[in-house]
Write a protein that holds these residues in place. Structure first.
Motif, PDB file in Angstrom:
ATOM      1  N   LEU A 104       0.821  -1.211   0.000  1.00 38.27           N
ATOM      2  CA  LEU A 104       0.000   0.000   0.000  1.00 38.27           C
ATOM      3  C   LEU A 104       0.852   1.256   0.000  1.00 38.27           C
ATOM      4  CD1 LEU A 104      -2.700   1.494   0.229  1.00 38.27           C
ATOM      5  CD2 LEU A 104      -2.612   1.096   2.707  1.00 38.27           C
ATOM      6  N   LEU A 105       2.032   1.203   0.594  1.00 38.50           N
ATOM      7  CA  LEU A 105       2.896   2.374   0.649  1.00 38.50           C
ATOM      8  C   LEU A 105       3.548   2.679  -0.697  1.00 38.50           C
ATOM      9  CD1 LEU A 105       4.573   1.603   4.074  1.00 38.50           C
ATOM     10  CD2 LEU A 105       2.790   3.295   3.631  1.00 38.50           C
ATOM     11  N   ASP A 106       3.534   1.715  -1.615  1.00 43.14           N
ATOM     12  CA  ASP A 106       4.124   1.892  -2.940  1.00 43.14           C
ATOM     13  C   ASP A 106       3.352   1.039  -3.946  1.00 43.14           C
ATOM     14  OD1 ASP A 106       5.823   2.690  -4.978  1.00 43.14           O
ATOM     15  OD2 ASP A 106       7.329   1.155  -4.519  1.00 43.14           O
ATOM     16  N   PRO A 107       2.085   1.370  -4.180  1.00 45.31           N
ATOM     17  CA  PRO A 107       1.260   0.533  -5.043  1.00 45.31           C
ATOM     18  C   PRO A 107       1.663   0.662  -6.513  1.00 45.31           C
ATOM     19  CG  PRO A 107       0.067   2.506  -4.432  1.00 45.31           C
ATOM     20  CD  PRO A 107       1.351   2.525  -3.654  1.00 45.31           C
ATOM     21  N   PRO A 108       1.293  -0.317  -7.335  1.00 41.55           N
ATOM     22  CA  PRO A 108       1.605  -0.229  -8.772  1.00 41.55           C
ATOM     23  C   PRO A 108       1.040   1.044  -9.389  1.00 41.55           C
ATOM     24  CG  PRO A 108       0.859  -2.442  -8.200  1.00 41.55           C
ATOM     25  CD  PRO A 108       0.628  -1.586  -6.981  1.00 41.55           C
ATOM     26  N   ALA A 109       1.793   1.631 -10.293  1.00 40.36           N
ATOM     27  CA  ALA A 109       1.377   2.894 -10.905  1.00 40.36           C
ATOM     28  C   ALA A 109       0.051   2.765 -11.638  1.00 40.36           C
ATOM     29  CB  ALA A 109       2.470   3.381 -11.866  1.00 40.36           C
ATOM     30  N   GLU A 110      -0.207   1.585 -12.217  1.00 42.52           N
ATOM     31  CA  GLU A 110      -1.446   1.420 -12.989  1.00 42.52           C
ATOM     32  C   GLU A 110      -2.682   1.365 -12.107  1.00 42.52           C
ATOM     33  OE1 GLU A 110       0.511  -2.760 -12.801  1.00 42.52           O
ATOM     34  OE2 GLU A 110       1.132  -0.646 -12.947  1.00 42.52           O
ATOM     35  N   TRP A 111      -2.510   1.295 -10.803  1.00 47.79           N
ATOM     36  CA  TRP A 111      -3.653   1.309  -9.893  1.00 47.79           C
ATOM     37  C   TRP A 111      -4.120   2.724  -9.569  1.00 47.79           C
ATOM     38  CZ3 TRP A 111      -2.449  -2.896  -5.591  1.00 47.79           C
ATOM     39  CH2 TRP A 111      -2.452  -4.160  -6.195  1.00 47.79           C
ATOM     40  N   GLN A 112      -3.374   3.722  -9.986  1.00 48.97           N
ATOM     41  CA  GLN A 112      -3.737   5.116  -9.690  1.00 48.97           C
ATOM     42  C   GLN A 112      -5.105   5.440 -10.299  1.00 48.97           C
ATOM     43  OE1 GLN A 112      -1.546   7.320  -8.115  1.00 48.97           O
ATOM     44  NE2 GLN A 112      -2.252   9.357  -8.631  1.00 48.97           N
ATOM     45  N   HIS A 113      -6.056   5.830  -9.432  1.00 49.54           N
ATOM     46  CA  HIS A 113      -7.402   6.225  -9.865  1.00 49.54           C
ATOM     47  C   HIS A 113      -8.040   5.159 -10.763  1.00 49.54           C
ATOM     48  CE1 HIS A 113      -6.315  10.775  -9.276  1.00 49.54           C
ATOM     49  NE2 HIS A 113      -6.263  10.072  -8.143  1.00 49.54           N
ATOM     50  N   ALA A 114      -7.890   3.885 -10.393  1.00 46.16           N
ATOM     51  CA  ALA A 114      -8.294   2.795 -11.284  1.00 46.16           C
ATOM     52  C   ALA A 114      -9.499   1.996 -10.814  1.00 46.16           C
ATOM     53  CB  ALA A 114      -7.119   1.831 -11.489  1.00 46.16           C
ATOM     54  N   PHE A 115      -9.954   2.186  -9.557  1.00 45.58           N
ATOM     55  CA  PHE A 115     -10.948   1.272  -9.014  1.00 45.58           C
ATOM     56  C   PHE A 115     -12.236   1.991  -8.615  1.00 45.58           C
ATOM     57  CE2 PHE A 115      -6.853  -0.742  -8.478  1.00 45.58           C
ATOM     58  CZ  PHE A 115      -7.114  -2.028  -8.932  1.00 45.58           C
ATOM     59  N   ASP A 116     -13.355   1.375  -8.997  1.00 40.93           N
ATOM     60  CA  ASP A 116     -14.674   1.923  -8.675  1.00 40.93           C
ATOM     61  C   ASP A 116     -15.022   1.746  -7.200  1.00 40.93           C
ATOM     62  OD1 ASP A 116     -15.745   2.516 -11.503  1.00 40.93           O
ATOM     63  OD2 ASP A 116     -15.068   0.454 -11.664  1.00 40.93           O
ATOM     64  N   LEU A 117     -14.481   0.703  -6.586  1.00 38.57           N
ATOM     65  CA  LEU A 117     -14.682   0.458  -5.157  1.00 38.57           C
ATOM     66  C   LEU A 117     -13.364   0.023  -4.551  1.00 38.57           C
ATOM     67  CD1 LEU A 117     -16.501   0.070  -2.638  1.00 38.57           C
ATOM     68  CD2 LEU A 117     -16.880  -2.288  -3.412  1.00 38.57           C
ATOM     69  N   VAL A 118     -12.950   0.691  -3.477  1.00 31.45           N
ATOM     70  CA  VAL A 118     -11.765   0.307  -2.711  1.00 31.45           C
ATOM     71  C   VAL A 118     -12.210  -0.005  -1.296  1.00 31.45           C
ATOM     72  CG1 VAL A 118      -9.517   1.031  -1.835  1.00 31.45           C
ATOM     73  CG2 VAL A 118     -10.219   1.699  -4.150  1.00 31.45           C
ATOM     74  N   VAL A 119     -11.825  -1.179  -0.808  1.00 29.07           N
ATOM     75  CA  VAL A 119     -12.222  -1.645   0.524  1.00 29.07           C
ATOM     76  C   VAL A 119     -10.976  -1.744   1.393  1.00 29.07           C
ATOM     77  CG1 VAL A 119     -13.195  -3.564   1.848  1.00 29.07           C
ATOM     78  CG2 VAL A 119     -14.188  -2.935  -0.372  1.00 29.07           C
ATOM     79  N   GLU A 120     -10.981  -1.039   2.510  1.00 30.01           N
ATOM     80  CA  GLU A 120      -9.888  -1.130   3.491  1.00 30.01           C
ATOM     81  C   GLU A 120     -10.477  -1.517   4.834  1.00 30.01           C
ATOM     82  OE1 GLU A 120      -7.559  -1.176   6.379  1.00 30.01           O
ATOM     83  OE2 GLU A 120      -8.694   0.684   6.547  1.00 30.01           O
ATOM     84  N   SER A 121     -10.089  -2.675   5.328  1.00 26.94           N
ATOM     85  CA  SER A 121     -10.598  -3.164   6.604  1.00 26.94           C
ATOM     86  C   SER A 121      -9.440  -3.715   7.420  1.00 26.94           C
ATOM     87  CB  SER A 121     -11.649  -4.266   6.367  1.00 26.94           C
ATOM     88  OG  SER A 121     -12.091  -4.802   7.587  1.00 26.94           O
ATOM     89  N   LEU A 122      -9.129  -3.062   8.535  1.00 32.20           N
ATOM     90  CA  LEU A 122      -8.157  -3.524   9.531  1.00 32.20           C
ATOM     91  C   LEU A 122      -6.698  -3.276   9.163  1.00 32.20           C
ATOM     92  CD1 LEU A 122      -9.702  -6.993  10.526  1.00 32.20           C
ATOM     93  CD2 LEU A 122     -10.366  -4.705  11.275  1.00 32.20           C
ATOM     94  N   THR A 123      -6.410  -2.786   7.944  1.00 35.62           N
ATOM     95  CA  THR A 123      -5.012  -2.600   7.563  1.00 35.62           C
ATOM     96  C   THR A 123      -4.418  -1.358   8.212  1.00 35.62           C
ATOM     97  OG1 THR A 123      -5.352  -3.723   5.458  1.00 35.62           O
ATOM     98  CG2 THR A 123      -3.420  -2.313   5.628  1.00 35.62           C
ATOM     99  N   LEU A 124      -5.103  -0.216   8.129  1.00 38.52           N
ATOM    100  CA  LEU A 124      -4.567   1.007   8.725  1.00 38.52           C
ATOM    101  C   LEU A 124      -4.320   0.838  10.213  1.00 38.52           C
ATOM    102  CD1 LEU A 124      -6.657   3.805   6.964  1.00 38.52           C
ATOM    103  CD2 LEU A 124      -4.319   3.073   6.446  1.00 38.52           C
TER     104      LEU A 124
END
Length: 239
Positions: A118-138
């Motif tokens: 998450l601290l260095d995600p793939p560049a192609e993921w930038q603004h790429a997803f209609d839904l992002v789910v984050e649970s328990l990681t932060l």
């Protein structure tokens, strides 16, 4: 033989990693030890997180082939649930052992499982997803690098897309204690929007044995051609 307490073992591994300047290395150590049968992953319930399920059911979420990303997917339960809603789903984790275990747990899965940070995600993921789910990681990250992780979350959401975050909650002046987990403050939750997201609904959910945030954000704008935003309707609640 005494079985190690899962939460205590996670704290020991996290402390050992942090002592060497590696705030995230304990995830792989934990999942690798779980693979060997030496520990139990403390957050493994074998089912998707109930706050995610409740949110999706209340909002009538359907994917219709749109793209979803599950952050820190661990053993895959949330990712499989999201895929079951009809999303073309990517689940990623920094731990290669976790990804291998998720693939074994769900053979033939429609989810694309990947090792990523998450601290260095793939560049192609930038603004790429209609839904992002984050649970328990932060809540599993100390600060630093948690503020950097918070900053990365919103950048994954496409125009018109939605981010849903679930995390333990604490007041601003509460001692975060010896985590993991490290509960998040409202200031940290509000910081999620700094990358251009707008809050839709931020809930402070208080239960007999826990207090949690469930925060829903949306990136303004129209989705890219060939995609469409996750239609959530109007939400009422604390902002």
């Amino acid at each position: 033989m005494t079985t190690p307490d899962p939460d205590e073992r996670a704290r020991e591994l996290a402390a050992a990693a942090r002592s060497t300047g590696d705030a995230t290395g304990w995830f792989e150590r934990l999942y690798a030890a779980a693979e060997a049968g030496d520990v139990v992953v403390p957050w493994d319930r074998g089912v998707p997180h109930r706050l995610l399920v409740q949110w999706a059911e209340q909002r009538g979420i359907t994917g219709d082939g749109r793209r979803a990303l599950v952050v820190g997917c661990g053993l895959g339960d949330d990712a499989e649930y999201v895929a079951g809603l009809g999303f073309s789903t990517v689940g990623f984790d920094i731990s290669a052992s976790a990804i291998r275990a998720a693939r074994r747990r769900y053979p033939g899965s429609r989810v694309t499982y990947a090792v990523a940070d998450l601290l260095d995600p793939p560049a192609e993921w930038q603004h790429a997803f209609d839904l992002v789910v984050e649970s328990l990681t932060l809540q599993s990250l100390p600060d630093p690098p948690r503020r950097d992780a918070i900053g990365q979350l919103g950048r994954l959401v496409t125009p018109g897309g939605t981010l849903i975050v679930s995390a333990l909650a604490r007041d601003e002046d509460d001692d975060p204690g010896e985590g993991p987990p490290w509960a998040l403050t409202r200031t940290e939750i509000d910081a999620i929007g700094a990358s251009g997201l707008e809050p839709v609904r931020i809930e402070d959910i208080r239960e007999p044995e826990s207090r949690r945030w469930r925060a829903e954000y949306r990136r303004p704008g129209l989705p890219a051609e060939g995609s469409s935003a996750v239609e959530l309707g109007n939400a009422e609640g604390e902002i």
